[in-house]
Design a protein around this motif. Structure first.
Motif, PDB file in Angstrom:
ATOM      1  N   LEU A  70       0.821  -1.211   0.000  1.00  0.00           N
ATOM      2  CA  LEU A  70       0.000   0.000   0.000  1.00  0.00           C
ATOM      3  C   LEU A  70       0.856   1.263   0.000  1.00  0.00           C
ATOM      4  CD1 LEU A  70      -2.932  -0.926   2.418  1.00  0.00           C
ATOM      5  CD2 LEU A  70      -2.965  -0.732  -0.085  1.00  0.00           C
ATOM      6  N   GLN A  71       1.999   1.217   0.681  1.00  0.00           N
ATOM      7  CA  GLN A  71       2.892   2.375   0.670  1.00  0.00           C
ATOM      8  C   GLN A  71       3.407   2.651  -0.732  1.00  0.00           C
ATOM      9  OE1 GLN A  71       5.772   2.606   4.056  1.00  0.00           O
ATOM     10  NE2 GLN A  71       4.901   0.623   4.625  1.00  0.00           N
ATOM     11  N   LEU A  72       3.690   1.608  -1.496  1.00  0.00           N
ATOM     12  CA  LEU A  72       4.141   1.781  -2.873  1.00  0.00           C
ATOM     13  C   LEU A  72       3.043   2.402  -3.731  1.00  0.00           C
ATOM     14  CD1 LEU A  72       5.984  -1.630  -3.284  1.00  0.00           C
ATOM     15  CD2 LEU A  72       7.071   0.604  -3.449  1.00  0.00           C
ATOM     16  N   LEU A  73       1.819   1.925  -3.549  1.00  0.00           N
ATOM     17  CA  LEU A  73       0.696   2.504  -4.294  1.00  0.00           C
ATOM     18  C   LEU A  73       0.554   3.987  -4.009  1.00  0.00           C
ATOM     19  CD1 LEU A  73      -1.999  -0.285  -3.796  1.00  0.00           C
ATOM     20  CD2 LEU A  73      -0.757   0.224  -5.907  1.00  0.00           C
ATOM     21  N   HIS A  74       0.587   4.348  -2.734  1.00  0.00           N
ATOM     22  CA  HIS A  74       0.436   5.754  -2.360  1.00  0.00           C
ATOM     23  C   HIS A  74       1.610   6.595  -2.861  1.00  0.00           C
ATOM     24  CE1 HIS A  74      -2.257   4.253   1.140  1.00  0.00           C
ATOM     25  NE2 HIS A  74      -2.959   4.463   0.040  1.00  0.00           N
ATOM     26  N   TRP A  75       2.817   6.030  -2.785  1.00  0.00           N
ATOM     27  CA  TRP A  75       3.997   6.771  -3.243  1.00  0.00           C
ATOM     28  C   TRP A  75       3.873   7.077  -4.739  1.00  0.00           C
ATOM     29  CZ3 TRP A  75       7.756   6.606  -6.877  1.00  0.00           C
ATOM     30  CH2 TRP A  75       8.880   7.402  -6.673  1.00  0.00           C
ATOM     31  N   CYS A  76       3.471   6.094  -5.514  1.00  0.00           N
ATOM     32  CA  CYS A  76       3.353   6.304  -6.961  1.00  0.00           C
ATOM     33  C   CYS A  76       2.276   7.334  -7.290  1.00  0.00           C
ATOM     34  CB  CYS A  76       3.049   4.983  -7.655  1.00  0.00           C
ATOM     35  SG  CYS A  76       4.446   3.836  -7.678  1.00  0.00           S
ATOM     36  N   GLN A  77       1.200   7.346  -6.530  1.00  0.00           N
ATOM     37  CA  GLN A  77       0.157   8.339  -6.753  1.00  0.00           C
ATOM     38  C   GLN A  77       0.649   9.746  -6.405  1.00  0.00           C
ATOM     39  OE1 GLN A  77      -2.766   6.508  -4.210  1.00  0.00           O
ATOM     40  NE2 GLN A  77      -3.974   5.779  -5.943  1.00  0.00           N
ATOM     41  N   ASP A  78       1.484   9.842  -5.369  1.00  0.00           N
ATOM     42  CA  ASP A  78       1.944  11.152  -4.903  1.00  0.00           C
ATOM     43  C   ASP A  78       3.158  11.672  -5.671  1.00  0.00           C
ATOM     44  OD1 ASP A  78      -0.038  11.052  -3.010  1.00  0.00           O
ATOM     45  OD2 ASP A  78       1.271  10.324  -1.410  1.00  0.00           O
ATOM     46  N   ALA A 115      13.915   6.340  -2.224  1.00  0.00           N
ATOM     47  CA  ALA A 115      14.970   6.833  -3.127  1.00  0.00           C
ATOM     48  C   ALA A 115      15.304   5.796  -4.188  1.00  0.00           C
ATOM     49  CB  ALA A 115      16.216   7.197  -2.320  1.00  0.00           C
ATOM     50  N   ALA A 116      15.357   4.524  -3.784  1.00  0.00           N
ATOM     51  CA  ALA A 116      15.656   3.462  -4.746  1.00  0.00           C
ATOM     52  C   ALA A 116      14.568   3.352  -5.800  1.00  0.00           C
ATOM     53  CB  ALA A 116      15.828   2.135  -4.007  1.00  0.00           C
ATOM     54  N   LEU A 117      13.314   3.512  -5.405  1.00  0.00           N
ATOM     55  CA  LEU A 117      12.210   3.438  -6.363  1.00  0.00           C
ATOM     56  C   LEU A 117      12.251   4.608  -7.332  1.00  0.00           C
ATOM     57  CD1 LEU A 117       9.654   2.167  -7.427  1.00  0.00           C
ATOM     58  CD2 LEU A 117       8.374   3.289  -5.588  1.00  0.00           C
ATOM     59  N   ALA A 118      12.501   5.802  -6.833  1.00  0.00           N
ATOM     60  CA  ALA A 118      12.599   6.970  -7.709  1.00  0.00           C
ATOM     61  C   ALA A 118      13.739   6.789  -8.706  1.00  0.00           C
ATOM     62  CB  ALA A 118      12.816   8.230  -6.872  1.00  0.00           C
ATOM     63  N   PHE A 119      14.861   6.263  -8.237  1.00  0.00           N
ATOM     64  CA  PHE A 119      16.008   6.022  -9.118  1.00  0.00           C
ATOM     65  C   PHE A 119      15.665   4.962 -10.159  1.00  0.00           C
ATOM     66  CE2 PHE A 119      20.010   3.777 -10.063  1.00  0.00           C
ATOM     67  CZ  PHE A 119      20.765   4.830 -10.547  1.00  0.00           C
ATOM     68  N   ALA A 120      15.015   3.875  -9.734  1.00  0.00           N
ATOM     69  CA  ALA A 120      14.686   2.782 -10.648  1.00  0.00           C
ATOM     70  C   ALA A 120      13.715   3.221 -11.733  1.00  0.00           C
ATOM     71  CB  ALA A 120      14.101   1.611  -9.874  1.00  0.00           C
TER      72      ALA A 120
END
Length: 349
Positions: A68-76, A158-163
């Motif tokens: 759920l944190q990943l879902l919210h992060w991608c939306q934001d 940070a790793a997700l933004a980089f990826a």
């Protein structure tokens, strides 16, 4: 990821969200924004070019809480992944389901794996088949691949933004066949002998430990059962030696076992692997070697050698324990090991 049968209850297998559109089991739009998926439903028909693939079993099951944190992060953070037509988050419950998802992706897709070395290892066949790019959010118990890619000190955000945003580049991958069977790929290490047995114990270790601490506990436990194996070694077509060994492991990354600097000079873009060969050691000698290994000072020991190679053959009259990227492969008497230069496009520093 654990291999298991598909649960026929809708919603128990896979959860996903495609940003900009939420789908139900038969394609209807839902307000809750969560898709419930059964195998018979072709989820991935719409084009997309980024997939975040979460292994819920990684890091002792702690990765499940990220969904759920990943879902919210991608939306934001839509601006970060604006270059992708669609970003999708999936959390399959088994290896088979994850590979099924990869098989349905358009080629190429940027696949961001949320997990550790074992998760990435298990996804390699599907990643190769689809010619996909690979990003990584380190969330495993070892994360030696993340160290080699320069990601291990990043937060998952940070790793997700980089990826999602950084360009990809080619890296080498190792390949092994056991007793003439089908090839198995590895991105970090192929352990043979003592360290493969340690890796097996580490997988069964306590979930509250991770990384090096988990590997060290498994090492101490394996010392009770320590043994050496006869082995014949050929590198690049030449007979190198016939000896009794504690381990004979091939590394693509500088470290394995959750950060042990086994081959500090190894590089995933070097076009070669490195065979770390340790001769006969008893329990006390093995125990005394551990501090040197942790400090990267073991290569000066007279019974330890490290040689680069592109092709290697290991043979023994006894079955040798083998593990790839920490995942147990069983035992084999004949191993053929090779490097596949520039085989995988990955997002690394």
């Amino acid at each position: 990821m654990k291999v298991g049968q598909c649960d026929q209850t809708i919603g128990s297998i896979l959860k996903t969200q495609i940003f900009g559109l939420s789908l139900g089991p038969i394609g209807t739009v839902l307000n809750v924004g969560v898709l419930r998926y059964k195998r018979s439903f072709s989820l991935l028909a719409p084009p997309m070019n980024a997939l975040i693939l979460v292994n819920p079993h990684a890091a002792g099951g702690r990765a499940r809480k990220l969904h759920l944190q990943l879902l919210h992060w991608c939306q934001d953070h839509a601006a970060i992944h604006a270059s992708h037509e669609q970003v999708q988050v999936l959390m399959p419950e088994s290896i088979a389901q994850a590979l099924h998802v990869l098989a349905e992706l358009p080629s190429p897709t940027r696949v961001i794996v949320v997990g550790g070395d074992g998760t990435l290892n298990q996804m390699l066949p599907g990643l190769f088949k689809g010619h996909h790019e690979v990003g990584l959010v380190p969330y495993g118990s070892g994360n030696d691949c993340a160290r080699a890619w320069g990601l291990h000190r990043m937060t998952w955000q940070a790793a997700l933004a980089f990826a999602l945003s950084a360009p990809s580049q080619a890296m080498d991958v190792g390949c092994v066949t056991l007793d003439g069977g089908q090839p198995t790929y590895f991105h970090s290490s192929l352990a043979v002998g003592f360290d493969a047995s340690v890796g097996h114990r580490a997988l069964a270790g306590p979930t509250f430990l991770s990384g090096l601490a988990r590997y060290l506990l498994a090492t101490f436990r394996e010392l009770v059962h320590l043994r050496n194996w006869p082995v014949r070694v050929r590198l690049n077509g030449l007979a190198i030696e016939e000896t009794t060994m504690l381990l004979a492991s091939s590394l693509n990354t500088p470290s394995y076992g959750g950060g042990m600097p086994a081959v500090p000079h190894a590089h995933v873009q070097g076009g070669q692997l490195h065979l770390l060969l340790a001769g006969r050691f008893n329990r006390l000698q093995t125990l005394l070697m551990l501090p040197r290994l942790l400090l990267g000072l073991h290569l000066s020991h007279p019974r330890i050698t490290c040689r680069p190679f592109t092709q290697a053959e290991l043979s023994s009259p006894e079955a040798l324990p083998v593990a790839a990227d920490g995942e147990t492969l069983g035992h084999a008497k004949q191993l053929r090991i090779g490097v596949m230069p520039n085989a995988l496009q990955v997002v690394m520093k």
